[in-house]
Design a protein around this motif. Structure first.
Motif, PDB file in Angstrom:
ATOM      1  N   PRO A  58       0.811  -1.223   0.000  1.00  0.00           N
ATOM      2  CA  PRO A  58       0.000   0.000   0.000  1.00  0.00           C
ATOM      3  C   PRO A  58       0.843   1.272   0.000  1.00  0.00           C
ATOM      4  O   PRO A  58       0.434   2.296  -0.549  1.00  0.00           O
ATOM      5  CB  PRO A  58      -0.828  -0.115   1.292  1.00  0.00           C
ATOM      6  N   TYR A  59       2.027   1.204   0.585  1.00  0.00           N
ATOM      7  CA  TYR A  59       2.939   2.349   0.621  1.00  0.00           C
ATOM      8  C   TYR A  59       3.346   2.762  -0.796  1.00  0.00           C
ATOM      9  O   TYR A  59       3.268   3.942  -1.167  1.00  0.00           O
ATOM     10  CB  TYR A  59       4.161   1.960   1.454  1.00  0.00           C
ATOM     11  N   ILE A  60       3.735   1.793  -1.602  1.00  0.00           N
ATOM     12  CA  ILE A  60       4.155   2.075  -2.988  1.00  0.00           C
ATOM     13  C   ILE A  60       2.959   2.460  -3.845  1.00  0.00           C
ATOM     14  O   ILE A  60       3.044   3.357  -4.691  1.00  0.00           O
ATOM     15  CB  ILE A  60       4.875   0.848  -3.583  1.00  0.00           C
ATOM     16  N   ALA A  61       1.822   1.797  -3.621  1.00  0.00           N
ATOM     17  CA  ALA A  61       0.614   2.139  -4.385  1.00  0.00           C
ATOM     18  C   ALA A  61       0.218   3.586  -4.166  1.00  0.00           C
ATOM     19  O   ALA A  61      -0.191   4.290  -5.094  1.00  0.00           O
ATOM     20  CB  ALA A  61      -0.531   1.207  -3.977  1.00  0.00           C
ATOM     21  N   GLU A  62       0.372   4.057  -2.943  1.00  0.00           N
ATOM     22  CA  GLU A  62       0.002   5.436  -2.606  1.00  0.00           C
ATOM     23  C   GLU A  62       0.977   6.437  -3.216  1.00  0.00           C
ATOM     24  O   GLU A  62       0.561   7.469  -3.759  1.00  0.00           O
ATOM     25  CB  GLU A  62      -0.038   5.596  -1.091  1.00  0.00           C
ATOM     26  N   ILE A  63       2.269   6.128  -3.187  1.00  0.00           N
ATOM     27  CA  ILE A  63       3.280   7.068  -3.682  1.00  0.00           C
ATOM     28  C   ILE A  63       3.225   7.220  -5.198  1.00  0.00           C
ATOM     29  O   ILE A  63       3.209   8.335  -5.735  1.00  0.00           O
ATOM     30  CB  ILE A  63       4.696   6.617  -3.264  1.00  0.00           C
ATOM     31  N   TYR A  64       3.173   6.080  -5.914  1.00  0.00           N
ATOM     32  CA  TYR A  64       3.320   6.117  -7.373  1.00  0.00           C
ATOM     33  C   TYR A  64       2.004   5.974  -8.138  1.00  0.00           C
ATOM     34  O   TYR A  64       1.972   6.194  -9.349  1.00  0.00           O
ATOM     35  CB  TYR A  64       4.291   5.028  -7.822  1.00  0.00           C
ATOM     36  N   GLY A  65       0.937   5.609  -7.448  1.00  0.00           N
ATOM     37  CA  GLY A  65      -0.322   5.437  -8.154  1.00  0.00           C
ATOM     38  C   GLY A  65      -1.292   6.583  -7.968  1.00  0.00           C
ATOM     39  O   GLY A  65      -2.245   6.718  -8.729  1.00  0.00           O
ATOM     40  N   GLY A  66      -1.057   7.390  -6.953  1.00  0.00           N
ATOM     41  CA  GLY A  66      -1.965   8.499  -6.707  1.00  0.00           C
ATOM     42  C   GLY A  66      -3.208   8.063  -5.946  1.00  0.00           C
ATOM     43  O   GLY A  66      -3.346   6.920  -5.515  1.00  0.00           O
ATOM     44  N   LYS A  67      -4.118   8.995  -5.790  1.00  0.00           N
ATOM     45  CA  LYS A  67      -5.305   8.769  -4.980  1.00  0.00           C
ATOM     46  C   LYS A  67      -6.190   7.664  -5.549  1.00  0.00           C
ATOM     47  O   LYS A  67      -6.719   6.826  -4.816  1.00  0.00           O
ATOM     48  CB  LYS A  67      -6.113  10.074  -4.886  1.00  0.00           C
ATOM     49  N   PHE A  68      -6.335   7.633  -6.882  1.00  0.00           N
ATOM     50  CA  PHE A  68      -7.213   6.629  -7.499  1.00  0.00           C
ATOM     51  C   PHE A  68      -6.741   5.218  -7.193  1.00  0.00           C
ATOM     52  O   PHE A  68      -7.523   4.349  -6.801  1.00  0.00           O
ATOM     53  CB  PHE A  68      -7.277   6.840  -9.012  1.00  0.00           C
ATOM     54  N   VAL A  69      -5.437   4.974  -7.361  1.00  0.00           N
ATOM     55  CA  VAL A  69      -4.886   3.646  -7.110  1.00  0.00           C
ATOM     56  C   VAL A  69      -5.002   3.291  -5.634  1.00  0.00           C
ATOM     57  O   VAL A  69      -5.251   2.136  -5.285  1.00  0.00           O
ATOM     58  CB  VAL A  69      -3.413   3.572  -7.582  1.00  0.00           C
ATOM     59  N   SER A  70      -4.843   4.279  -4.769  1.00  0.00           N
ATOM     60  CA  SER A  70      -5.002   4.031  -3.334  1.00  0.00           C
ATOM     61  C   SER A  70      -6.405   3.535  -3.015  1.00  0.00           C
ATOM     62  O   SER A  70      -6.591   2.595  -2.239  1.00  0.00           O
ATOM     63  CB  SER A  70      -4.718   5.307  -2.537  1.00  0.00           C
ATOM     64  N   TRP A  71      -7.396   4.157  -3.650  1.00  0.00           N
ATOM     65  CA  TRP A  71      -8.782   3.750  -3.422  1.00  0.00           C
ATOM     66  C   TRP A  71      -9.035   2.350  -3.977  1.00  0.00           C
ATOM     67  O   TRP A  71      -9.693   1.533  -3.335  1.00  0.00           O
ATOM     68  CB  TRP A  71      -9.744   4.747  -4.071  1.00  0.00           C
ATOM     69  N   VAL A  72      -8.529   2.088  -5.175  1.00  0.00           N
ATOM     70  CA  VAL A  72      -8.693   0.756  -5.773  1.00  0.00           C
ATOM     71  C   VAL A  72      -8.040  -0.292  -4.888  1.00  0.00           C
ATOM     72  O   VAL A  72      -8.615  -1.357  -4.626  1.00  0.00           O
ATOM     73  CB  VAL A  72      -8.084   0.719  -7.190  1.00  0.00           C
TER      74      VAL A  72
END
Length: 476
Positions: A300-314
């Motif tokens: 989740p740490y990497i998803a949040e940094i490089y994916g942005g808000k949308f990826v964090s929600w997904v």
């Protein structure tokens, strides 16, 4: 920390959807048997998704990147090998279960009738320890996930996750858990399909590889000793977990016999790609020099940094669905085991209405207990998985030999399990954690094999076949 009410509403909305679906499904649940094993035979689609929804756990999505972060490429492959091989290996076991104990309901039915009381009770004690440990890992995973991505305090996140699951799992038992599983699997696979590609579009594959080559070249070594050890220990751990877990026995009984091999084979192959995909997020952390506060937060740490808000929600929706589905399946599995193997023994005159009511109350009580033991952060998810793996490995061979070889006697099965648990944990604390799993598996195998040759039994399979038969049921 201020409470992010908007983020909590997202989880509540998803939980409300699960609860509403469970209420609809539970209207058809009228007997204790429905609550324990459902009211029909599952086909390929629902059978496969039911298995995946349970087996794709918080460990799968959170601990697989943890393994990759610690051991590199071979760690990712080894973790995928762990669960995929285990489910496929259960296929012939499930077929044999249908042949020798077709009317059983739980793994306890097998252990109680194949061995003696001391072997049976030792197994129950160990399986209860294992299941509560597994519940704790899922609670910890849910708490860390919501804390990392949505800034929900850890304790509140654990409470929120368990309360939602307790409500919907208690309504319809097995029927609710498997019915909702189809939709949960769809949400889980969105994470696999969407998150890693978006992250790599942001970072680029070549920069990640070059970063790993520069910062941690050993993580690219396919023959890294720690990774190879984890692959073999993990396979033993995964097979033991699947073989002794009542959740898989429930599904073996619930699916159509002619589709069993296909269902377990497809579930094993499908599972393999889930941890492999999410584990690649750890390569981004290694190649870019990113270090999460806790190692099991790397995905989740990497998803949040490089994916942005949308990826964090997904990521949140998919992974939280995986955690919820697994907690629900484990709760129902444990309740079914207690109801069928403990409560009926204590209160044999209980009618069906009483059994159904007891099953619902047990779900609530066990769920709250699991919630409480999940509040402290004892170990990471991978560390807890390996710790429990010593128990899992100890029961692999008593179950295999017990199902296929009539020469295994109860005393040998008991000695194999006890000595494997003791020897495994001695190695775990003195030599190494993975070595403890391997030691447990080897002791279990050798004692079962040699003991059966030295003092062979002549077990009558008819005793297993008659389990659950009513007076009018005749053998075909």
């Amino acid at each position: 920390m201020s409470i992010p009410w908007g983020n909590i509403l997202v989880i509540l909305a998803l939980g409300a959807a699960f609860i509403a679906s469970s209420w609809y499904i539970s209207r058809k649940v009228s007997t204790a048997d429905d609550y324990i094993s459902g009211n029909g035979k599952l086909g390929v689609a629902f059978g496969t998704t039911s298995l995946l929804a349970f087996w794709v756990t918080g460990n799968t999505i959170m601990a697989a990147p943890e393994a990759a972060y610690g051991m590199g490429v071979i760690g990712a492959i080894a973790y995928s090998f762990l669960g995929g091989v285990a489910v496929v290996a259960f296929s012939p076991l499930g077929k044999r279960i249908h042949e020798v104990i077709p009317n059983g309901k739980t793994v306890g039915d097998f252990y109680k009738n194949r061995f003696d009381s001391k072997t049976y009770f030792f197994f129950l004690i160990m399986v209860f320890i294992y299941i509560f440990g597994l519940l704790m890992t899922q609670g910890i995973g849910g708490g860390l996930l919501l804390e990392q991505i949505f800034n929900i305090p850890y304790e509140l996140a654990v409470i929120l996750t368990f309360l939602i699951v307790i409500i919907y799992a208690s309504m319809g038992g097995f029927s609710s858990v498997t019915g909702i599983a189809f939709f949960q699997v769809m949400l889980i696979f969105i994470v696999v399909i969407v998150v890693p590609p978006i992250v790599y579009f942001s970072t680029g594959v070549a920069p990640v590889y070059e970063g790993m080559l520069e910062l941690a070249p050993e993580k690219l070594d396919l023959f890294l000793p720690a990774g190879i050890l984890f692959m073999f220990a993990g396979a033993m751990m995964g097979i033991g977990e699947v073989f002794m877990d009542n959740t898989f026995w429930q599904r073996a009984y619930a699916v159509r016999k002619d589709k069993l091999m296909s269902i377990f084979g497809l579930a094993g192959i499908g599972w393999f790609f889930v941890p492999l995909a999410t584990a690649t997020l750890a390569f981004v952390a290694i190649g870019t020099g990113q270090a999460p506060d806790q190692i099991n937060q790397v995905a989740p740490y990497i998803a949040e940094i490089y994916g942005g808000k949308f990826v964090s929600w997904v990521f949140l929706v998919g992974v939280w669905s995986a955690l919820a589905s697994t907690i629900a399946a484990i709760l129902n599995s444990l309740v079914s085991l207690i109801l069928n193997d403990v409560y009926k023994t204590i209160n044999p005159k209980a009618d069906d209405k009483k059994l159904l009511k007891t099953g619902k109350w047990l779900t609530v009580v066990i769920g709250i207990l699991a919630l409480l033991i999940s509040l402290p952060k004892f170990l990471t998810m991978l560390q807890m998985l390996i710790f429990l793996g010593v128990i899992n490995a100890a029961f692999v061979f008593p179950i295999i030999y017990g199902l296929f070889w009539k020469k295994l006697n109860a005393n040998v099965a008991f000695a194999a399990a006890v000595l494997a648990v003791i020897g495994g944990y001695l190695a775990y604390f003195t030599v190494g954690d993975l070595q403890g799993v391997v030691t447990s598996g080897w002791i279990s195998f050798l004692v079962c094999w040699i003991g059966s040759l030295v003092k062979p039994a002549n077990y009558n399979w008819e005793r297993l076949y008659q389990v659950g038969n009513s007076a009018e049921v005749k053998r075909k």
